[in-house]
Design a protein around this motif. Structure first.
Motif, short mmCIF file in Angstrom:
data_model
loop_
_atom_site.label_atom_id
_atom_site.label_comp_id
_atom_site.label_asym_id
_atom_site.label_seq_id
_atom_site.Cartn_x
_atom_site.Cartn_y
_atom_site.Cartn_z
N SER A 1 0.86 -1.19 0.00
CA SER A 1 0.00 0.00 0.00
C SER A 1 0.89 1.23 0.00
CB SER A 1 -0.90 0.03 1.25
OG SER A 1 -0.10 0.17 2.40
N GLY A 2 0.25 2.36 -0.28
CA GLY A 2 0.98 3.62 -0.20
C GLY A 2 1.44 3.90 1.22
N THR A 3 0.63 3.52 2.18
CA THR A 3 1.00 3.69 3.59
C THR A 3 2.31 2.95 3.89
OG1 THR A 3 -1.30 3.88 4.30
CG2 THR A 3 0.27 3.12 5.95
N TYR B 1 -0.89 14.10 2.46
CA TYR B 1 -1.27 12.82 3.07
C TYR B 1 -0.32 11.75 2.56
CZ TYR B 1 -4.08 8.74 4.36
OH TYR B 1 -4.51 7.55 4.89
N HIS B 2 0.28 11.02 3.49
CA HIS B 2 1.21 9.97 3.09
C HIS B 2 0.79 8.61 3.63
CE1 HIS B 2 3.73 13.13 1.52
NE2 HIS B 2 3.82 13.69 2.71
N GLY B 3 -0.47 8.49 4.00
CA GLY B 3 -0.94 7.20 4.50
C GLY B 3 -1.23 7.24 5.99
N ASN C 1 -4.46 15.60 -1.82
CA ASN C 1 -5.22 15.21 -0.63
C ASN C 1 -5.71 16.39 0.19
OD1 ASN C 1 -5.25 12.16 -0.43
ND2 ASN C 1 -3.09 12.52 -0.87
N ASP D 1 6.40 11.65 -2.84
CA ASP D 1 5.34 10.66 -2.67
C ASP D 1 4.45 10.74 -3.91
OD1 ASP D 1 3.23 9.08 -2.06
OD2 ASP D 1 2.74 10.04 -0.14
N VAL E 1 2.38 8.41 -4.96
CA VAL E 1 1.34 7.38 -4.90
C VAL E 1 0.16 7.75 -5.80
CG1 VAL E 1 -0.39 6.35 -3.35
CG2 VAL E 1 2.01 6.42 -2.66
N ILE E 2 -0.20 9.03 -5.85
CA ILE E 2 -1.26 9.46 -6.77
C ILE E 2 -0.67 9.84 -8.14
CG2 ILE E 2 -2.85 11.36 -7.33
CD1 ILE E 2 -3.78 11.39 -4.47
N LYS F 1 -1.15 2.76 -5.89
CA LYS F 1 -2.32 2.97 -6.75
C LYS F 1 -2.15 2.41 -8.17
CE LYS F 1 -4.01 6.74 -3.88
NZ LYS F 1 -5.30 6.71 -3.28
#
Ligand code: PMP
Length: 418
Positions: free
Chosen positions: A111-113, A139-141, A204, A232, A234-235, A260
């Motif tokens: 996961s991104g977290t 937001y980073h998780g 986020n 980050d 992730v998105i 993602k």
């Protein structure tokens, strides 16, 4: 069972009725989905929505594209968990490396977290420093180091700094506003900071773009003070371009976190970066990371199949055009004060405000009006995020007819709201 009946049961089983908080922001209760195809999701109540949430970002090809589905089904025939490596992880890692310029080596997680948690530990282990710097509303998780001034659902539910994060940990997290280089300069000068972590485009707190020279300035400052720079993505990875935000802006971090899209809609995360940094993960180095499901074959094959489609470029052409047309139409239709921040296939609308360049601005936007907008659109069959602090996404399935249909619905809703 219909959504209302399912919701009654869910409330007995789950805190707040859900397993991830933003899902409960759809009022009076979330709709339960039966299936998704292309740009549409179909609910157990027999309703159909044009989907601009897209699983909160991963589904850049839309729902259940045949090309990805076929590869997953083939892999299911061969098995889905072996506890030992498979060729698929090599294939996906090579694909990521060929597109993300700063990715020499990779560690897959789920996961991104997990990706940002591992990346922060890696940066601390590598630099032998313990403080980190993050930006408010990024937001980073959902792990302790990221839940200080966090965006997304943490902001939506007024827990930007979560209960349960120990004071000792909070003290290791320094905060600046996005786009404030002076703040970063001061913090890096005065503290030993292991890493500066950020979303190169914020997604986020709504969408917020980096101003000219912000990313460049961060790159320079982190070099000057021997601190690592983590993007980050992730998105943004494989979304705002096939090479992510770093290729789009041509600023290259030391470490990139991904998630993602690279899992094609299945659970995934990745930490990528310079070989000399990534090699500090166990078993090569002494920064521990492990996972039963790391590099699991289903996420790997879904990621490979998705990136193969992205390499054909048409998904970006369609998704970006869809977002551009929608933003232009919204600008034309909206008569009240607002700001739309937009890049590629991601955008967000902020009502009642002329400019949104950081988290404080985003929080000043008329959130109630946004929610009303979301609710009215939902009634018309268009699903945008139920929170101001998320991103509206488009996909390769949002073709001209879907956009034309959306615009008709936007006209109706805005006509009634104006
Ligand atoms: N980083 C960013 C930029 C994100 O947007 C998210 C999730 N939206 C995460 C990390 C956490 O990813 P996950 O939900 O997969 O744990």
């Amino acid at each position: 069972m219909n959504s209302e009946e399912l919701w009654a049961q869910a409330k007995q089983l789950f805190a707040g009725g859900v397993n991830s908080p933003v899902r409960a922001a759809v009022k009076p209760f979330p709709f339960y989905v039966e299936r998704g195809k292309g740009a549409y999701i179909y609910t157990v109540d027999g309703k159909k929505f044009i989907d601009y949430v897209l699983g909160y970002g991963p589904l850049i090809l839309g729902h259940s594209p045949e090309s990805v589905k076929r590869r997953i089904v083939e892999q299911l025939e061969r098995g889905w968990l072996f506890g030992t490596p498979s060729e698929l992880e090599i294939e996906l890692a090579r694909k990521i490396r060929s597109h993300i310029p700063s990715a020499q080596k990779i560690r897959f997680v789920n996961s991104g977290t997990e990706a940002t948690m591992a990346a922060i530990r890696l940066a601390r282990g590598y630099t032998k420093r313990s403080k980190i710097l993050k930006f408010s509303g990024n937001y980073h998780g959902a792990h302790d180091y990221a839940l200080v001034e966090a965006g997304s659902a943490a902001t939506e539910y007024n827990v930007a700094t979560s209960d349960g994060v120990p004071m000792e940990i909070m003290k290791t997290v320094e905060i600046c506003e996005f786009n404030d280089l002076d703040c970063v300069d001061k913090k890096l000068r005065n503290e030993d900071i292991a890493t500066v972590i950020l979303e190169p485009v914020m997604g986020n707190a709504g969408v917020i773009l980096p101003e000219k020279d912000f990313l460049f300035g961060l790159r320079e400052l982190t070099k000057t003070y021997n601190s690592l720079l983590i993007f980050d993505e992730v998105i943004t990875g494989f979304r705002i371009s096939i090479g992510g935000a770093q290729s789009y802006y041509q600023i290259y971090p030391d470490i990139t976190t991904l998630g993602k899209i690279i899992g094609g809609g299945f659970p995934i995360g990745a930490v990528a970066g310079k070989a000399e940094i990534i090699d500090n993960f166990t078993p090569a180095g002494k920064v521990f990371n492990a996972g039963t499901f790391n590099a699991n074959p289903i996420s790997m094959i879904a990621g490979i199949a998705t990136i193969e489609e992205l390499e054909k470029e048409y998904p970006y052409i369609i998704a970006n055009q869809a977002a551009k047309t929608l933003v232009e139409e919204l600008e034309r239709l909206l008569k009240t004060k607002h700001t739309i921040n937009h890049v590629g296939s991601m955008f967000q609308i902020f009502f009642g405000i002329d400019e949104v360049r950081n988290y404080s601005d985003a929080k000043r936007a008329d959130k109630e009006y946004y929610i009303k907008f979301h609710e009215r659109l939902l009634k018309e069959g268009v699903f945008i995020p139920p929170s101001q602090y998320e991103t509206i996404f488009t996909s390769a399935a949002h073709k001209d007819d879907v956009i034309a249909d959306t615009i008709d619905k936007l006209m109706k809703v805005i006509g009634e709201l104006n």
